[in-house]
Motif scaffolding. Sequence first.
Motif, PDB file in Angstrom:
ATOM      1  N   ASP A  87      -6.450   8.554   3.582  1.00  0.00           N
ATOM      2  CA  ASP A  87      -5.954   7.090   3.244  1.00  0.00           C
ATOM      3  C   ASP A  87      -7.183   6.447   2.132  1.00  0.00           C
ATOM      4  O   ASP A  87      -6.948   5.897   1.173  1.00  0.00           O
ATOM      5  CB  ASP A  87      -6.075   6.468   4.338  1.00  0.00           C
ATOM      6  N   THR A  88      -8.071   7.090   2.294  1.00  0.00           N
ATOM      7  CA  THR A  88      -9.436   6.652   1.353  1.00  0.00           C
ATOM      8  C   THR A  88      -9.147   7.280   0.030  1.00  0.00           C
ATOM      9  O   THR A  88      -9.464   6.575  -1.032  1.00  0.00           O
ATOM     10  CB  THR A  88     -10.892   7.295   2.017  1.00  0.00           C
ATOM     11  N   GLN A 124       0.740  -1.184   0.043  1.00  0.00           N
ATOM     12  CA  GLN A 124       0.198   0.176   0.003  1.00  0.00           C
ATOM     13  C   GLN A 124       0.817   1.275   0.006  1.00  0.00           C
ATOM     14  O   GLN A 124       1.930   1.358   0.557  1.00  0.00           O
ATOM     15  CB  GLN A 124      -0.854   0.051   1.225  1.00  0.00           C
ATOM     16  N   ARG A 125       0.379   2.160  -0.718  1.00  0.00           N
ATOM     17  CA  ARG A 125       1.371   3.426  -0.846  1.00  0.00           C
ATOM     18  C   ARG A 125       1.032   4.271   0.480  1.00  0.00           C
ATOM     19  O   ARG A 125       0.037   4.339   1.144  1.00  0.00           O
ATOM     20  CB  ARG A 125       0.595   4.314  -1.827  1.00  0.00           C
ATOM     21  N   VAL A 126       2.110   4.829   1.086  1.00  0.00           N
ATOM     22  CA  VAL A 126       2.179   5.546   2.227  1.00  0.00           C
ATOM     23  C   VAL A 126       2.369   6.945   1.901  1.00  0.00           C
ATOM     24  O   VAL A 126       2.825   7.489   1.316  1.00  0.00           O
ATOM     25  CB  VAL A 126       3.485   5.170   3.075  1.00  0.00           C
ATOM     26  N   PRO A 127       1.424   7.831   2.642  1.00  0.00           N
ATOM     27  CA  PRO A 127       1.120   9.190   2.299  1.00  0.00           C
ATOM     28  C   PRO A 127       2.660   9.912   2.701  1.00  0.00           C
ATOM     29  O   PRO A 127       3.155   9.368   3.587  1.00  0.00           O
ATOM     30  CB  PRO A 127       0.059   9.613   3.367  1.00  0.00           C
ATOM     31  N   GLN A 145      -6.493  11.955   8.416  1.00  0.00           N
ATOM     32  CA  GLN A 145      -5.701  10.695   7.770  1.00  0.00           C
ATOM     33  C   GLN A 145      -6.691   9.938   7.639  1.00  0.00           C
ATOM     34  O   GLN A 145      -6.030   9.390   6.517  1.00  0.00           O
ATOM     35  CB  GLN A 145      -4.875  10.260   9.222  1.00  0.00           C
ATOM     36  N   GLU A 146      -7.674   9.788   7.898  1.00  0.00           N
ATOM     37  CA  GLU A 146      -8.531   8.571   7.415  1.00  0.00           C
ATOM     38  C   GLU A 146      -9.175   8.991   5.886  1.00  0.00           C
ATOM     39  O   GLU A 146      -9.260   8.146   5.167  1.00  0.00           O
ATOM     40  CB  GLU A 146      -9.852   8.420   8.353  1.00  0.00           C
ATOM     41  N   ILE A 193      -6.259   7.964  -1.506  1.00  0.00           N
ATOM     42  CA  ILE A 193      -5.113   7.396  -2.156  1.00  0.00           C
ATOM     43  C   ILE A 193      -5.519   5.967  -2.589  1.00  0.00           C
ATOM     44  O   ILE A 193      -5.024   5.588  -3.503  1.00  0.00           O
ATOM     45  CB  ILE A 193      -3.957   7.209  -1.112  1.00  0.00           C
ATOM     46  N   GLN A 194      -6.249   5.341  -1.793  1.00  0.00           N
ATOM     47  CA  GLN A 194      -6.748   3.926  -2.087  1.00  0.00           C
ATOM     48  C   GLN A 194      -7.770   3.913  -3.482  1.00  0.00           C
ATOM     49  O   GLN A 194      -7.658   2.738  -4.055  1.00  0.00           O
ATOM     50  CB  GLN A 194      -7.562   3.276  -1.080  1.00  0.00           C
TER      51      GLN A 194
END
Length: 341
Positions: A112-113, A97-100, A108-109, A115-116
């Motif tokens: 993450d959403t 998974q890509r890391v911010p 943060q949530e 980026i996915q």
Amino acid sequence: MNPELIEKITRSIVEKLEKQSSFEQNSPTDERQSSVAFWAHTANANTKVTNGPLTEVVEEESAKELIKFPNIQEDNSASLPESKMPIQQEENIEPKQRVPGIKNPVNQEELDTLIQKTPARIGIGRAGLRPRTETWLKFRYDHAAAVDAVYGNVNDDLLKRLNLFKVNTQVTDKEVYIRRPDYGRKLSDEAKKCIQERCTKSPTVQIIVSDGLSSKAIEENVEDVYLSLQQSLKSAGLDVGVPFYIEKGRVAVMDDIGELLTPKVVVLLIGERPGLISAESLSAYLCYEPKKGMIEAERMVVSNIHKGGIPPVEAGAYLGTLVQKILKYEASGVSLVQKEQ
């Protein structure tokens, strides 16, 4: 500094950063191509690259210089002895998974959403006013892959395996192809003669393949798409003409094919313009009785065919059903949509 040497250095640093990231996080690195052919855009192409598990040595014969890139830890910790340093084979690396790149984001949530849901470069962070070093080098890496796809050539072994003979457009070289799209829309006189001699006249379906703007798209996807499409058309009992390959072609070259062979439907499998996310995306253009002067609204396209988009085998089967629909309504593009309604 030699531009070719800069490209080699960029590739080396990207690989080291990706390996280092996998060691620090104890997780596999991003899934990438293990190698990218960096094309010699300069007159002096006498450069030799030697890869090793810990270093990469770039030797330029003109300057006789050796540049070594050790696997340096960014946390300034003491380097491990060579015998104890972790070694990982790239072919065994799995995607992660890509890391911010943003530290302590407000939400943060939500980040993450986002980026996915997209492969786009979002949440990459900044170093002052500039992108982070790793982000910038990955950008350069993907740009090099896109250039590689445009300037590359399709392997003749693939064409032989699929039993495709090769013809050319009026393009003389790749630079002309990029600057003059109109030349890629017209077949050369030799190509017209060859097609008339080797192809059957007035088939129901005529399949053609062209590298377009991505030779990589053809090498990675066209075999699965082509074989699946052939099977689909055979199951439907449709007459298929002799397929062939057009080097340096554009989409509208299918109009010349329509004039020469007068098929009911032409299916063109062609490489898409590469981007910074994928350089191997394939498109399939379909047209009912194409002819010179046909407008783009009369064509239809199935795009984004690659392992990260529409699976090639699935795309081939879908194209077969689409051909049947075109023959049923005797139309394609906007006209097909209107008749279906």
